[in-house]
Write a protein that holds these residues in place. Structure first.
Motif, PDB file in Angstrom:
ATOM      1  N   ASP A  90       7.884   8.446   4.236  1.00 25.76           N
ATOM      2  CA  ASP A  90       9.213   8.066   3.773  1.00 25.76           C
ATOM      3  C   ASP A  90       9.722   6.764   4.382  1.00 25.76           C
ATOM      4  OD1 ASP A  90       9.461   9.063   6.327  1.00 25.76           O
ATOM      5  OD2 ASP A  90      11.216  10.293   5.902  1.00 25.76           O
ATOM      6  N   LYS A  91       8.848   6.033   5.074  1.00 26.32           N
ATOM      7  CA  LYS A  91       9.239   4.771   5.696  1.00 26.32           C
ATOM      8  C   LYS A  91       8.313   3.663   5.219  1.00 26.32           C
ATOM      9  CE  LYS A  91      10.841   7.128   9.815  1.00 26.32           C
ATOM     10  NZ  LYS A  91      10.524   7.455  11.185  1.00 26.32           N
ATOM     11  N   TRP A  92       8.778   2.432   5.414  1.00 30.31           N
ATOM     12  CA  TRP A  92       7.995   1.253   5.033  1.00 30.31           C
ATOM     13  C   TRP A  92       7.791   0.381   6.253  1.00 30.31           C
ATOM     14  CZ3 TRP A  92       5.640   1.058   0.489  1.00 30.31           C
ATOM     15  CH2 TRP A  92       6.092   1.946  -0.506  1.00 30.31           C
ATOM     16  N   PHE A 143       0.850  -1.191   0.000  1.00 29.75           N
ATOM     17  CA  PHE A 143       0.000   0.000   0.000  1.00 29.75           C
ATOM     18  C   PHE A 143       0.886   1.241   0.000  1.00 29.75           C
ATOM     19  CE2 PHE A 143      -2.546  -3.236   2.297  1.00 29.75           C
ATOM     20  CZ  PHE A 143      -3.498  -3.421   1.324  1.00 29.75           C
ATOM     21  N   PHE A 144       0.766   2.035  -1.059  1.00 30.23           N
ATOM     22  CA  PHE A 144       1.538   3.261  -1.213  1.00 30.23           C
ATOM     23  C   PHE A 144       0.743   4.430  -0.653  1.00 30.23           C
ATOM     24  CE2 PHE A 144       4.928   1.731  -3.940  1.00 30.23           C
ATOM     25  CZ  PHE A 144       4.396   0.562  -4.446  1.00 30.23           C
ATOM     26  N   ALA A 145       1.455   5.398  -0.071  1.00 29.57           N
ATOM     27  CA  ALA A 145       0.825   6.612   0.451  1.00 29.57           C
ATOM     28  C   ALA A 145       1.085   7.757  -0.524  1.00 29.57           C
ATOM     29  CB  ALA A 145       1.379   6.946   1.826  1.00 29.57           C
ATOM     30  N   ASP A 146       0.183   8.727  -0.537  1.00 30.29           N
ATOM     31  CA  ASP A 146       0.332   9.887  -1.418  1.00 30.29           C
ATOM     32  C   ASP A 146       1.138  11.009  -0.772  1.00 30.29           C
ATOM     33  OD1 ASP A 146      -1.162   8.678  -3.437  1.00 30.29           O
ATOM     34  OD2 ASP A 146      -3.046   9.411  -2.617  1.00 30.29           O
ATOM     35  N   SER A 147       1.337  10.956   0.515  1.00 34.46           N
ATOM     36  CA  SER A 147       1.989  12.023   1.263  1.00 34.46           C
ATOM     37  C   SER A 147       3.506  12.032   1.061  1.00 34.46           C
ATOM     38  CB  SER A 147       1.673  11.861   2.756  1.00 34.46           C
ATOM     39  OG  SER A 147       2.458  12.730   3.523  1.00 34.46           O
ATOM     40  N   ASP A 148       4.084  13.235   0.941  1.00 33.94           N
ATOM     41  CA  ASP A 148       5.537  13.371   0.830  1.00 33.94           C
ATOM     42  C   ASP A 148       6.242  12.963   2.121  1.00 33.94           C
ATOM     43  OD1 ASP A 148       5.398  14.243  -1.783  1.00 33.94           O
ATOM     44  OD2 ASP A 148       5.408  16.373  -1.240  1.00 33.94           O
ATOM     45  N   SER A 149       5.541  13.048   3.247  1.00 31.09           N
ATOM     46  CA  SER A 149       6.149  12.689   4.533  1.00 31.09           C
ATOM     47  C   SER A 149       6.174  11.174   4.754  1.00 31.09           C
ATOM     48  CB  SER A 149       5.402  13.367   5.682  1.00 31.09           C
ATOM     49  OG  SER A 149       4.073  12.888   5.745  1.00 31.09           O
ATOM     50  N   ASN A 196       3.331   2.053   3.307  1.00 31.94           N
ATOM     51  CA  ASN A 196       4.121   3.279   3.206  1.00 31.94           C
ATOM     52  C   ASN A 196       3.505   4.326   4.124  1.00 31.94           C
ATOM     53  OD1 ASN A 196       4.619   5.676   0.554  1.00 31.94           O
ATOM     54  ND2 ASN A 196       6.082   5.064   2.066  1.00 31.94           N
ATOM     55  N   ALA A 197       4.320   4.879   5.043  1.00 28.75           N
ATOM     56  CA  ALA A 197       3.827   5.895   5.973  1.00 28.75           C
ATOM     57  C   ALA A 197       5.017   6.658   6.553  1.00 28.75           C
ATOM     58  CB  ALA A 197       3.022   5.248   7.100  1.00 28.75           C
ATOM     59  N   GLY A 198       4.722   7.758   7.227  1.00 31.38           N
ATOM     60  CA  GLY A 198       5.773   8.552   7.857  1.00 31.38           C
ATOM     61  C   GLY A 198       6.045   8.138   9.290  1.00 31.38           C
ATOM     62  N   THR A 199       5.038   7.553   9.948  1.00 38.41           N
ATOM     63  CA  THR A 199       5.152   7.159  11.350  1.00 38.41           C
ATOM     64  C   THR A 199       4.435   5.834  11.578  1.00 38.41           C
ATOM     65  OG1 THR A 199       3.104   8.279  11.971  1.00 38.41           O
ATOM     66  CG2 THR A 199       5.147   9.582  12.110  1.00 38.41           C
ATOM     67  N   LEU A 200       4.716   5.208  12.710  1.00 36.18           N
ATOM     68  CA  LEU A 200       4.030   3.969  13.063  1.00 36.18           C
ATOM     69  C   LEU A 200       2.518   4.184  13.199  1.00 36.18           C
ATOM     70  CD1 LEU A 200       4.259   0.951  13.804  1.00 36.18           C
ATOM     71  CD2 LEU A 200       4.627   1.667  16.157  1.00 36.18           C
ATOM     72  N   PRO A 201       2.063   5.233  13.926  1.00 40.55           N
ATOM     73  CA  PRO A 201       0.612   5.471  13.975  1.00 40.55           C
ATOM     74  C   PRO A 201       0.015   5.739  12.585  1.00 40.55           C
ATOM     75  CG  PRO A 201       1.700   6.710  15.715  1.00 40.55           C
ATOM     76  CD  PRO A 201       2.778   6.143  14.838  1.00 40.55           C
ATOM     77  N   VAL A 234       2.738  -4.604  13.589  1.00 41.34           N
ATOM     78  CA  VAL A 234       3.164  -3.564  12.653  1.00 41.34           C
ATOM     79  C   VAL A 234       4.561  -3.157  13.097  1.00 41.34           C
ATOM     80  CG1 VAL A 234       2.731  -1.279  11.669  1.00 41.34           C
ATOM     81  CG2 VAL A 234       0.797  -2.705  12.370  1.00 41.34           C
ATOM     82  N   SER A 235       5.528  -3.245  12.192  1.00 44.27           N
ATOM     83  CA  SER A 235       6.895  -2.878  12.557  1.00 44.27           C
ATOM     84  C   SER A 235       7.591  -2.204  11.380  1.00 44.27           C
ATOM     85  CB  SER A 235       7.689  -4.106  13.001  1.00 44.27           C
ATOM     86  OG  SER A 235       7.716  -5.068  11.965  1.00 44.27           O
ATOM     87  N   GLU A 236       8.499  -1.296  11.708  1.00 42.23           N
ATOM     88  CA  GLU A 236       9.252  -0.586  10.677  1.00 42.23           C
ATOM     89  C   GLU A 236      10.261  -1.535  10.043  1.00 42.23           C
ATOM     90  OE1 GLU A 236      12.073   3.373  10.168  1.00 42.23           O
ATOM     91  OE2 GLU A 236      10.891   3.145  11.990  1.00 42.23           O
ATOM     92  N   THR A 237      10.437  -1.419   8.733  1.00 47.84           N
ATOM     93  CA  THR A 237      11.398  -2.243   8.005  1.00 47.84           C
ATOM     94  C   THR A 237      12.659  -1.433   7.718  1.00 47.84           C
ATOM     95  OG1 THR A 237      10.699  -1.600   5.785  1.00 47.84           O
ATOM     96  CG2 THR A 237       9.474  -3.412   6.844  1.00 47.84           C
TER      97      THR A 237
END
Length: 160
Positions: free
Chosen positions: A79-81, A71-77, A108-113, A135-138
């Motif tokens: 920057d993490k997977w 799932f891709f996010a549209d937000s520029d922020s 794809n998101a900027g933060t865990l929440p 849910v964990s950061e890669t």
């Protein structure tokens, strides 16, 4: 919408990176590409990385990525997977017992929440019962989705 059945491949790349202090450091980074085969994955990651890395780089590993969907996010922020494991709950009609099946997703998101919110938004469109198991950061740096190359179908004499 995709007209081809592709697989996600995780690629590990090693190269010399110029750090902020100007020093060169050997780094290994992980990427994901959309491809039909291992050979196409190698070709795609080579093509994608050649525009980001100056100099030589090695592909040290390619394997099939364990994601059911990305799932891709549209937000520029964003920057993490994040890797999310969801357990889908179904009821066995014969035994009347709950059956759980797990699927991994890449978000794809900027933060865990933000990743959790993105999962909830996507899953709100589904009628299937599920639990978010984890849910964990890669360590993924980027994901390269397949993009159909634009072809110029004009004859050569008209191209100018």
């Amino acid at each position: 919408m995709r007209s081809r059945t592709a697989i996600w491949f995780e690629c590990r790349i090693r190269y010399e990176k110029t750090m902020e202090d100007g020093m060169q450091k050997k780094v290994t980074e992980n990427y994901v590409v959309d491809a039909l085969s291992f050979s196409e994955a190698e070709e795609r990651i080579t093509e994608e990385m050649s525009s980001y890395v100056s100099g030589e780089f090695d592909i040290v590993d390619i394997k099939i990525a364990p994601y059911g969907e990305i799932f891709f996010a549209d937000s520029d922020s964003a920057d993490k997977w994040y890797k999310s494991k969801l357990a889908f709950i179904t009821l066995d009609e014969k035994t009347q017992k709950e059956k759980r099946s797990s699927v991994n997703y890449l978000i794809n998101a900027g933060t865990l929440p933000g990743a959790v919110k993105n999962i909830e938004e996507v899953m709100s469109q589904s009628m299937v019962d599920y639990d978010t198991v984890s849910v964990s950061e890669t360590t993924l740096m980027d994901v390269f989705e397949y993009k159909k190359k634009e072809r110029d179908d004009k004859p050569e004499y008209e191209q100018q």
